[in-house]
Design a protein around this motif. Structure first.
Motif, PDB file in Angstrom:
ATOM      1  N   VAL A 144       0.850  -1.181   0.000  1.00  0.00           N
ATOM      2  CA  VAL A 144       0.000   0.000   0.000  1.00  0.00           C
ATOM      3  C   VAL A 144       0.890   1.237   0.000  1.00  0.00           C
ATOM      4  O   VAL A 144       1.845   1.313   0.770  1.00  0.00           O
ATOM      5  CB  VAL A 144      -0.929   0.035   1.239  1.00  0.00           C
ATOM      6  N   TYR A 145       0.566   2.182  -0.877  1.00  0.00           N
ATOM      7  CA  TYR A 145       1.281   3.453  -0.925  1.00  0.00           C
ATOM      8  C   TYR A 145       0.258   4.574  -0.777  1.00  0.00           C
ATOM      9  O   TYR A 145      -0.811   4.548  -1.386  1.00  0.00           O
ATOM     10  CB  TYR A 145       2.023   3.625  -2.259  1.00  0.00           C
ATOM     11  N   VAL A 146       0.594   5.542   0.037  1.00  0.00           N
ATOM     12  CA  VAL A 146      -0.240   6.727   0.207  1.00  0.00           C
ATOM     13  C   VAL A 146       0.613   7.931  -0.161  1.00  0.00           C
ATOM     14  O   VAL A 146       1.671   8.148   0.440  1.00  0.00           O
ATOM     15  CB  VAL A 146      -0.764   6.860   1.635  1.00  0.00           C
ATOM     16  N   SER A 147       0.170   8.669  -1.177  1.00  0.00           N
ATOM     17  CA  SER A 147       0.930   9.813  -1.698  1.00  0.00           C
ATOM     18  C   SER A 147       2.362   9.404  -2.038  1.00  0.00           C
ATOM     19  O   SER A 147       3.326  10.141  -1.811  1.00  0.00           O
ATOM     20  CB  SER A 147       0.934  10.963  -0.679  1.00  0.00           C
ATOM     21  N   GLY A 148       2.502   8.193  -2.565  1.00  0.00           N
ATOM     22  CA  GLY A 148       3.799   7.715  -3.017  1.00  0.00           C
ATOM     23  C   GLY A 148       4.661   7.069  -1.952  1.00  0.00           C
ATOM     24  O   GLY A 148       5.717   6.512  -2.261  1.00  0.00           O
ATOM     25  N   GLU A 149       4.233   7.110  -0.683  1.00  0.00           N
ATOM     26  CA  GLU A 149       5.011   6.531   0.410  1.00  0.00           C
ATOM     27  C   GLU A 149       4.401   5.191   0.826  1.00  0.00           C
ATOM     28  O   GLU A 149       3.197   5.092   1.053  1.00  0.00           O
ATOM     29  CB  GLU A 149       5.032   7.477   1.619  1.00  0.00           C
ATOM     30  N   GLU A 150       5.247   4.164   0.925  1.00  0.00           N
ATOM     31  CA  GLU A 150       4.740   2.852   1.308  1.00  0.00           C
ATOM     32  C   GLU A 150       4.361   2.838   2.784  1.00  0.00           C
ATOM     33  O   GLU A 150       5.064   3.395   3.630  1.00  0.00           O
ATOM     34  CB  GLU A 150       5.771   1.757   1.026  1.00  0.00           C
ATOM     35  N   VAL A 151       3.236   2.176   3.085  1.00  0.00           N
ATOM     36  CA  VAL A 151       2.741   2.036   4.445  1.00  0.00           C
ATOM     37  C   VAL A 151       2.553   0.554   4.739  1.00  0.00           C
ATOM     38  O   VAL A 151       1.943  -0.169   3.953  1.00  0.00           O
ATOM     39  CB  VAL A 151       1.390   2.772   4.632  1.00  0.00           C
ATOM     40  N   ARG A 152       3.079   0.102   5.860  1.00  0.00           N
ATOM     41  CA  ARG A 152       2.936  -1.294   6.257  1.00  0.00           C
ATOM     42  C   ARG A 152       1.665  -1.478   7.067  1.00  0.00           C
ATOM     43  O   ARG A 152       1.447  -0.786   8.067  1.00  0.00           O
ATOM     44  CB  ARG A 152       4.145  -1.748   7.070  1.00  0.00           C
ATOM     45  N   LEU A 153       0.823  -2.409   6.630  1.00  0.00           N
ATOM     46  CA  LEU A 153      -0.436  -2.687   7.304  1.00  0.00           C
ATOM     47  C   LEU A 153      -0.499  -4.145   7.723  1.00  0.00           C
ATOM     48  O   LEU A 153       0.110  -5.010   7.083  1.00  0.00           O
ATOM     49  CB  LEU A 153      -1.625  -2.376   6.383  1.00  0.00           C
ATOM     50  N   THR A 154      -1.240  -4.416   8.791  1.00  0.00           N
ATOM     51  CA  THR A 154      -1.509  -5.794   9.179  1.00  0.00           C
ATOM     52  C   THR A 154      -2.488  -6.396   8.163  1.00  0.00           C
ATOM     53  O   THR A 154      -3.139  -5.655   7.404  1.00  0.00           O
ATOM     54  CB  THR A 154      -2.126  -5.866  10.577  1.00  0.00           C
ATOM     55  N   PRO A 155      -2.638  -7.724   8.134  1.00  0.00           N
ATOM     56  CA  PRO A 155      -3.610  -8.331   7.204  1.00  0.00           C
ATOM     57  C   PRO A 155      -5.023  -7.777   7.374  1.00  0.00           C
ATOM     58  O   PRO A 155      -5.716  -7.512   6.385  1.00  0.00           O
ATOM     59  CB  PRO A 155      -3.539  -9.823   7.551  1.00  0.00           C
ATOM     60  N   THR A 156      -5.443  -7.575   8.619  1.00  0.00           N
ATOM     61  CA  THR A 156      -6.788  -7.039   8.849  1.00  0.00           C
ATOM     62  C   THR A 156      -6.898  -5.612   8.326  1.00  0.00           C
ATOM     63  O   THR A 156      -7.891  -5.249   7.680  1.00  0.00           O
ATOM     64  CB  THR A 156      -7.137  -7.071  10.347  1.00  0.00           C
ATOM     65  N   GLU A 157      -5.905  -4.785   8.597  1.00  0.00           N
ATOM     66  CA  GLU A 157      -5.920  -3.401   8.118  1.00  0.00           C
ATOM     67  C   GLU A 157      -5.888  -3.351   6.594  1.00  0.00           C
ATOM     68  O   GLU A 157      -6.573  -2.523   5.979  1.00  0.00           O
ATOM     69  CB  GLU A 157      -4.732  -2.638   8.700  1.00  0.00           C
ATOM     70  N   PHE A 158      -5.108  -4.248   5.996  1.00  0.00           N
ATOM     71  CA  PHE A 158      -5.042  -4.288   4.535  1.00  0.00           C
ATOM     72  C   PHE A 158      -6.404  -4.654   3.942  1.00  0.00           C
ATOM     73  O   PHE A 158      -6.876  -4.020   2.995  1.00  0.00           O
ATOM     74  CB  PHE A 158      -3.986  -5.305   4.093  1.00  0.00           C
ATOM     75  N   ARG A 159      -7.041  -5.691   4.496  1.00  0.00           N
ATOM     76  CA  ARG A 159      -8.351  -6.091   3.987  1.00  0.00           C
ATOM     77  C   ARG A 159      -9.379  -4.981   4.183  1.00  0.00           C
ATOM     78  O   ARG A 159     -10.226  -4.732   3.315  1.00  0.00           O
ATOM     79  CB  ARG A 159      -8.813  -7.373   4.684  1.00  0.00           C
ATOM     80  N   LEU A 160      -9.314  -4.303   5.335  1.00  0.00           N
ATOM     81  CA  LEU A 160     -10.256  -3.220   5.611  1.00  0.00           C
ATOM     82  C   LEU A 160     -10.106  -2.099   4.593  1.00  0.00           C
ATOM     83  O   LEU A 160     -11.102  -1.612   4.032  1.00  0.00           O
ATOM     84  CB  LEU A 160     -10.031  -2.698   7.027  1.00  0.00           C
ATOM     85  N   LEU A 161      -8.870  -1.676   4.338  1.00  0.00           N
ATOM     86  CA  LEU A 161      -8.647  -0.627   3.345  1.00  0.00           C
ATOM     87  C   LEU A 161      -9.071  -1.092   1.965  1.00  0.00           C
ATOM     88  O   LEU A 161      -9.683  -0.334   1.199  1.00  0.00           O
ATOM     89  CB  LEU A 161      -7.170  -0.215   3.336  1.00  0.00           C
ATOM     90  N   ASN A 162      -8.782  -2.355   1.639  1.00  0.00           N
ATOM     91  CA  ASN A 162      -9.156  -2.901   0.332  1.00  0.00           C
ATOM     92  C   ASN A 162     -10.670  -2.834   0.120  1.00  0.00           C
ATOM     93  O   ASN A 162     -11.153  -2.418  -0.936  1.00  0.00           O
ATOM     94  CB  ASN A 162      -8.668  -4.349   0.234  1.00  0.00           C
TER      95      ASN A 162
END
Length: 239
Positions: A144-162
């Motif tokens: 995941v990148y926000v404004s070009g910067e990579e952000v590390r997310l947990t699996p739950t956070e990744f699924r939630l954002l997805n």
């Protein structure tokens, strides 16, 4: 074969968990203290960590905090305390699930299976890359990148954002988010979603709710607002 790491200092509980998980077809590693558990998690890269809260020297809360700095492995916390505040604390700290001792073996196995299933399916929920100019999300690479910067997310956070970005503009209820991001509409429900959204906003640099693209809609749920597209006429004039 999935590999589980059990971080538990009680020898009787440890033996019972090893037998239970081995008979269920899992490979099981064990650590008897928080520090050893962190070393094992870093070295062995387990598929899931079963983490006791009441550990000597470094308790489960400290282990979870440090574990989240180095890994997004699913974590199921075990505790002798069943208070609602303890459950909320665990979910707020980044645990993926929470079970109170004594527990039924069937329930523990079901929760482990659910966490492993959701973790393995995270990349296939939506296979195409999402990019709206602000958020760039790659389900296959799990980046995941926000404004070009990579952000590390947990699996739950990744699924939630997805889930949120794939339904940009739509208001999703807590139960809808639970069923799509957690595949588990039971438990403490709305509080689980609330704290996950707070953690997600903080990690993405959107702590200010007024300015955050992830918006709370009182009484309904949450909505991701896609950033406005650049004005092509202004671009042409500037050129």
């Amino acid at each position: 074969m999935s590999r589980l790491l059990v971080v538990e200092d009680d020898p009787d509980i440890t033996l019972a968990l090893k037998l239970l998980f081995t008979r269920a077809g899992y490979e099981v590693a064990h650590a008897g203290s928080g520090r050893t558990g962190l070393r094992e998690a870093y070295a062995e890269r387990p598929d899931l960590v079963v983490l006791d809260v009441g550990l000597p020297e470094m308790d489960g809360w400290q282990v979870l905090e440090r574990l989240r700095d180095i890994s997004d492995v699913p974590v199921l916390m075990l505790t002798a305390h069943g208070q609602e505040t303890e459950k909320v604390r665990g979910l707020r700290a980044g645990a993926d699930d929470y079970l109170t001792k004594p527990f039924a073996n069937a329930e523990l196995l079901a929760r482990v299976e659910a966490l492993l299933r959701r973790s393995s399916n995270a990349a296939s929920w939506a296979s195409q890359v999402y990019d709206d100019g602000l958020v760039h999300l790659d389900p296959v690479q799990r980046r995941v990148y926000v404004s070009g910067e990579e952000v590390r997310l947990t699996p739950t956070e990744f699924r939630l954002l997805n889930v949120l970005v794939r339904h940009a503009g739509a208001v999703l209820s807590p139960n809808q988010l639970l069923s799509q991001a957690w595949d588990d509409p039971t438990g403490i429900g709305q509080e689980r979603v609330k704290f996950a959204v707070l953690r997600l906003r903080r990690k993405l640099g959107w702590s200010d709710p007024e300015a955050s693209p992830v918006q709370s809609v009182r009484g309904f749920g949450y909505r991701y607002s896609r950033p406005p597209a650049p004005d092509r006429r202004e671009d042409a004039a500037a050129g």
